[in-house]
Design a protein around this motif. Structure first.
Motif, PDB file in Angstrom:
ATOM      1  N   ILE A  38       0.843  -1.205   0.000  1.00 20.20           N
ATOM      2  CA  ILE A  38       0.000   0.000   0.000  1.00 20.20           C
ATOM      3  C   ILE A  38       0.875   1.251   0.000  1.00 20.20           C
ATOM      4  CG2 ILE A  38      -1.628   1.357   1.388  1.00 20.20           C
ATOM      5  CD1 ILE A  38      -2.853  -1.368   2.253  1.00 20.20           C
ATOM      6  N   GLY A  39       1.920   1.242   0.800  1.00 19.91           N
ATOM      7  CA  GLY A  39       2.792   2.408   0.907  1.00 19.91           C
ATOM      8  C   GLY A  39       3.883   2.484  -0.147  1.00 19.91           C
ATOM      9  N   LEU A  40       4.108   1.388  -0.859  1.00 19.48           N
ATOM     10  CA  LEU A  40       5.221   1.329  -1.805  1.00 19.48           C
ATOM     11  C   LEU A  40       5.206   2.432  -2.871  1.00 19.48           C
ATOM     12  CD1 LEU A  40       7.814  -0.113  -2.474  1.00 19.48           C
ATOM     13  CD2 LEU A  40       6.487  -1.759  -3.836  1.00 19.48           C
ATOM     14  N   PRO A  41       4.065   2.793  -3.453  1.00 22.44           N
ATOM     15  CA  PRO A  41       4.097   3.884  -4.441  1.00 22.44           C
ATOM     16  C   PRO A  41       4.626   5.201  -3.860  1.00 22.44           C
ATOM     17  CG  PRO A  41       2.024   2.698  -4.585  1.00 22.44           C
ATOM     18  CD  PRO A  41       2.740   2.178  -3.374  1.00 22.44           C
ATOM     19  N   PHE A  42       4.321   5.467  -2.601  1.00 19.23           N
ATOM     20  CA  PHE A  42       4.798   6.686  -1.956  1.00 19.23           C
ATOM     21  C   PHE A  42       6.292   6.599  -1.654  1.00 19.23           C
ATOM     22  CE2 PHE A  42       0.322   6.104  -0.906  1.00 19.23           C
ATOM     23  CZ  PHE A  42      -0.208   7.288  -1.424  1.00 19.23           C
ATOM     24  N   ILE A  43       6.725   5.412  -1.286  1.00 17.05           N
ATOM     25  CA  ILE A  43       8.147   5.173  -1.026  1.00 17.05           C
ATOM     26  C   ILE A  43       8.950   5.381  -2.311  1.00 17.05           C
ATOM     27  CG2 ILE A  43       9.818   3.350  -0.447  1.00 17.05           C
ATOM     28  CD1 ILE A  43       7.587   2.236   1.468  1.00 17.05           C
ATOM     29  N   ILE A  44       8.433   4.841  -3.400  1.00 13.52           N
ATOM     30  CA  ILE A  44       9.108   4.991  -4.696  1.00 13.52           C
ATOM     31  C   ILE A  44       9.112   6.455  -5.114  1.00 13.52           C
ATOM     32  CG2 ILE A  44       8.938   4.441  -7.160  1.00 13.52           C
ATOM     33  CD1 ILE A  44       7.892   1.635  -6.242  1.00 13.52           C
ATOM     34  N   LYS A  45       7.972   7.129  -4.966  1.00 16.21           N
ATOM     35  CA  LYS A  45       7.879   8.543  -5.336  1.00 16.21           C
ATOM     36  C   LYS A  45       8.881   9.385  -4.541  1.00 16.21           C
ATOM     37  CE  LYS A  45       4.660  12.358  -5.877  1.00 16.21           C
ATOM     38  NZ  LYS A  45       3.295  12.839  -5.707  1.00 16.21           N
ATOM     39  N   ALA A  46       9.093   9.021  -3.286  1.00 17.23           N
ATOM     40  CA  ALA A  46      10.046   9.751  -2.447  1.00 17.23           C
ATOM     41  C   ALA A  46      11.496   9.369  -2.776  1.00 17.23           C
ATOM     42  CB  ALA A  46       9.765   9.480  -0.969  1.00 17.23           C
ATOM     43  N   GLY A  47      11.675   8.320  -3.567  1.00 18.63           N
ATOM     44  CA  GLY A  47      13.020   7.907  -3.961  1.00 18.63           C
ATOM     45  C   GLY A  47      13.821   7.260  -2.849  1.00 18.63           C
ATOM     46  N   ILE A  48      13.135   6.579  -1.924  1.00 25.64           N
ATOM     47  CA  ILE A  48      13.852   5.997  -0.789  1.00 25.64           C
ATOM     48  C   ILE A  48      13.695   4.480  -0.687  1.00 25.64           C
ATOM     49  CG2 ILE A  48      13.838   8.113   0.605  1.00 25.64           C
ATOM     50  CD1 ILE A  48      11.385   6.913   2.086  1.00 25.64           C
ATOM     51  N   GLU A  49      13.220   3.843  -1.759  1.00 23.06           N
ATOM     52  CA  GLU A  49      12.980   2.397  -1.689  1.00 23.06           C
ATOM     53  C   GLU A  49      14.245   1.612  -1.352  1.00 23.06           C
ATOM     54  OE1 GLU A  49      13.252   3.298  -6.162  1.00 23.06           O
ATOM     55  OE2 GLU A  49      12.450   4.285  -4.412  1.00 23.06           O
ATOM     56  N   GLN A  50      15.423   2.105  -1.743  1.00 24.16           N
ATOM     57  CA  GLN A  50      16.674   1.409  -1.447  1.00 24.16           C
ATOM     58  C   GLN A  50      17.054   1.531   0.028  1.00 24.16           C
ATOM     59  OE1 GLN A  50      16.403   4.295  -3.007  1.00 24.16           O
ATOM     60  NE2 GLN A  50      17.857   5.676  -2.049  1.00 24.16           N
ATOM     61  N   LYS A  51      16.397   2.415   0.761  1.00 25.88           N
ATOM     62  CA  LYS A  51      16.712   2.605   2.180  1.00 25.88           C
ATOM     63  C   LYS A  51      15.816   1.793   3.103  1.00 25.88           C
ATOM     64  CE  LYS A  51      18.470   7.305   1.735  1.00 25.88           C
ATOM     65  NZ  LYS A  51      18.388   8.653   2.290  1.00 25.88           N
ATOM     66  N   ILE A  52      14.793   1.157   2.552  1.00 23.88           N
ATOM     67  CA  ILE A  52      13.810   0.459   3.378  1.00 23.88           C
ATOM     68  C   ILE A  52      13.979  -1.042   3.235  1.00 23.88           C
ATOM     69  CG2 ILE A  52      11.349   0.059   3.758  1.00 23.88           C
ATOM     70  CD1 ILE A  52      10.928   2.965   2.896  1.00 23.88           C
ATOM     71  N   ASP A  53      14.089  -1.690   4.368  1.00 24.51           N
ATOM     72  CA  ASP A  53      14.204  -3.138   4.412  1.00 24.51           C
ATOM     73  C   ASP A  53      12.925  -3.660   5.067  1.00 24.51           C
ATOM     74  OD1 ASP A  53      15.014  -5.768   4.496  1.00 24.51           O
ATOM     75  OD2 ASP A  53      16.368  -5.482   6.189  1.00 24.51           O
ATOM     76  N   PHE A  54      11.910  -3.950   4.257  1.00 29.05           N
ATOM     77  CA  PHE A  54      10.659  -4.482   4.789  1.00 29.05           C
ATOM     78  C   PHE A  54      10.892  -5.892   5.299  1.00 29.05           C
ATOM     79  CE2 PHE A  54       6.861  -7.100   4.263  1.00 29.05           C
ATOM     80  CZ  PHE A  54       5.986  -6.431   5.096  1.00 29.05           C
ATOM     81  N   ILE A  55      10.391  -6.172   6.498  1.00 23.93           N
ATOM     82  CA  ILE A  55      10.537  -7.498   7.094  1.00 23.93           C
ATOM     83  C   ILE A  55       9.148  -8.056   7.329  1.00 23.93           C
ATOM     84  CG2 ILE A  55      11.380  -8.806   9.072  1.00 23.93           C
ATOM     85  CD1 ILE A  55      13.472  -6.506   9.430  1.00 23.93           C
ATOM     86  N   GLN A  56       8.842  -9.166   6.677  1.00 25.62           N
ATOM     87  CA  GLN A  56       7.526  -9.786   6.838  1.00 25.62           C
ATOM     88  C   GLN A  56       7.572 -10.697   8.057  1.00 25.62           C
ATOM     89  OE1 GLN A  56       5.907 -11.392   3.256  1.00 25.62           O
ATOM     90  NE2 GLN A  56       4.095 -12.179   4.261  1.00 25.62           N
ATOM     91  N   SER A  57       7.052 -10.165   9.164  1.00 22.86           N
ATOM     92  CA  SER A  57       7.111 -10.887  10.438  1.00 22.86           C
ATOM     93  C   SER A  57       6.322 -10.109  11.482  1.00 22.86           C
ATOM     94  CB  SER A  57       8.571 -10.993  10.896  1.00 22.86           C
ATOM     95  OG  SER A  57       8.662 -11.515  12.200  1.00 22.86           O
ATOM     96  N   GLN A  58       6.064 -10.742  12.585  1.00 20.00           N
ATOM     97  CA  GLN A  58       5.618 -10.022  13.769  1.00 20.00           C
ATOM     98  C   GLN A  58       6.795  -9.182  14.237  1.00 20.00           C
ATOM     99  OE1 GLN A  58       2.575 -10.019  15.170  1.00 20.00           O
ATOM    100  NE2 GLN A  58       1.755 -11.528  13.751  1.00 20.00           N
ATOM    101  N   ALA A  59       6.552  -8.026  14.821  1.00 22.24           N
ATOM    102  CA  ALA A  59       7.644  -7.118  15.187  1.00 22.24           C
ATOM    103  C   ALA A  59       8.437  -7.576  16.410  1.00 22.24           C
ATOM    104  CB  ALA A  59       7.095  -5.714  15.418  1.00 22.24           C
ATOM    105  N   LEU A  60       7.782  -8.104  17.427  1.00 23.16           N
ATOM    106  CA  LEU A  60       8.510  -8.452  18.656  1.00 23.16           C
ATOM    107  C   LEU A  60       9.638  -9.456  18.426  1.00 23.16           C
ATOM    108  CD1 LEU A  60       5.646  -8.467  21.311  1.00 23.16           C
ATOM    109  CD2 LEU A  60       7.473  -6.781  21.022  1.00 23.16           C
ATOM    110  N   PRO A  61       9.434 -10.539  17.661  1.00 19.12           N
ATOM    111  CA  PRO A  61      10.560 -11.452  17.418  1.00 19.12           C
ATOM    112  C   PRO A  61      11.721 -10.785  16.675  1.00 19.12           C
ATOM    113  CG  PRO A  61       8.482 -12.508  16.817  1.00 19.12           C
ATOM    114  CD  PRO A  61       8.168 -11.077  17.124  1.00 19.12           C
ATOM    115  N   VAL A  62      11.415  -9.860  15.771  1.00 17.91           N
ATOM    116  CA  VAL A  62      12.481  -9.156  15.048  1.00 17.91           C
ATOM    117  C   VAL A  62      13.282  -8.296  16.019  1.00 17.91           C
ATOM    118  CG1 VAL A  62      12.960  -7.399  13.287  1.00 17.91           C
ATOM    119  CG2 VAL A  62      11.260  -9.190  12.849  1.00 17.91           C
TER     120      VAL A  62
END
Length: 165
Positions: A38-62
């Motif tokens: 959902i947020g990816l188009p905004f991330i791309i538009k901002a030119g920061i996709e290379q700075k974001i490391d999306f982690i598919q997981s529950q947050a507490l274990p990470v």
């Protein structure tokens, strides 16, 4: 967060002031990849996709895994939390170890639509659990002498914490 222009402006200014080198954003850790999409188009538009490391997981274990790597303790300058409200306290304890002294942690939705200040009878049933969780979390961090806090009535409520010890 992005829905309120004042909150977005504040976050933008705060990030420029802090000038973080390492950030952790709990909404970038999510069990559903669709949330990131959902947020990816905004991330791309901002030119920061290379700075974001999306982690598919529950947050507490990470966060727990990061803490197991002792080199990660105190290595983050900035954290943003807008995730499952029942775990705000758990996120806070882990982030207090991961964010350096002088670093900033921002929590979203801490006023829960203003319900935290309303009597229970005036809060719609669908918002009552969130009201209780937000009020509980607000009391907890207000008493936490490891942080300086500022609770702002922007959007759904934003609490800024600066780690002082």
């Amino acid at each position: 967060m992005a829905a309120d222009p004042h909150a977005s402006q504040l976050m933008s200014m705060l990030l420029r002031m802090v000038n973080p080198k390492r950030t952790i954003e709990i909404t970038a850790i999510d069990p559903e990849h669709a949330s990131y999409e959902i947020g990816l188009p905004f991330i791309i538009k901002a030119g920061i996709e290379q700075k974001i490391d999306f982690i598919q997981s529950q947050a507490l274990p990470v966060l727990d895994d990061l803490l197991l790597l002792q080199k990660e303790e105190g290595s983050f300058d900035f954290a943003f939390v807008d995730a499952d409200k029942q775990n705000y306290g758990n996120y806070h304890e882990r982030l207090m170890k991961l964010v350096k002294i002088g670093g900033v942690i921002v929590y979203d939705n801490t006023l829960w639509g203003g319900t935290v200040a309303k009597p229970d009878g005036e809060v719609p049933g669908c918002k009552r659990e969130g009201k209780v969780l937000a009020a509980e979390f607000n009391r907890r961090i207000a008493a936490d002498n490891r942080v300086e806090i500022c609770l702002l009535p922007l959007g759904d409520g934003i609490t800024i914490c600066r780690r002082i010890s």
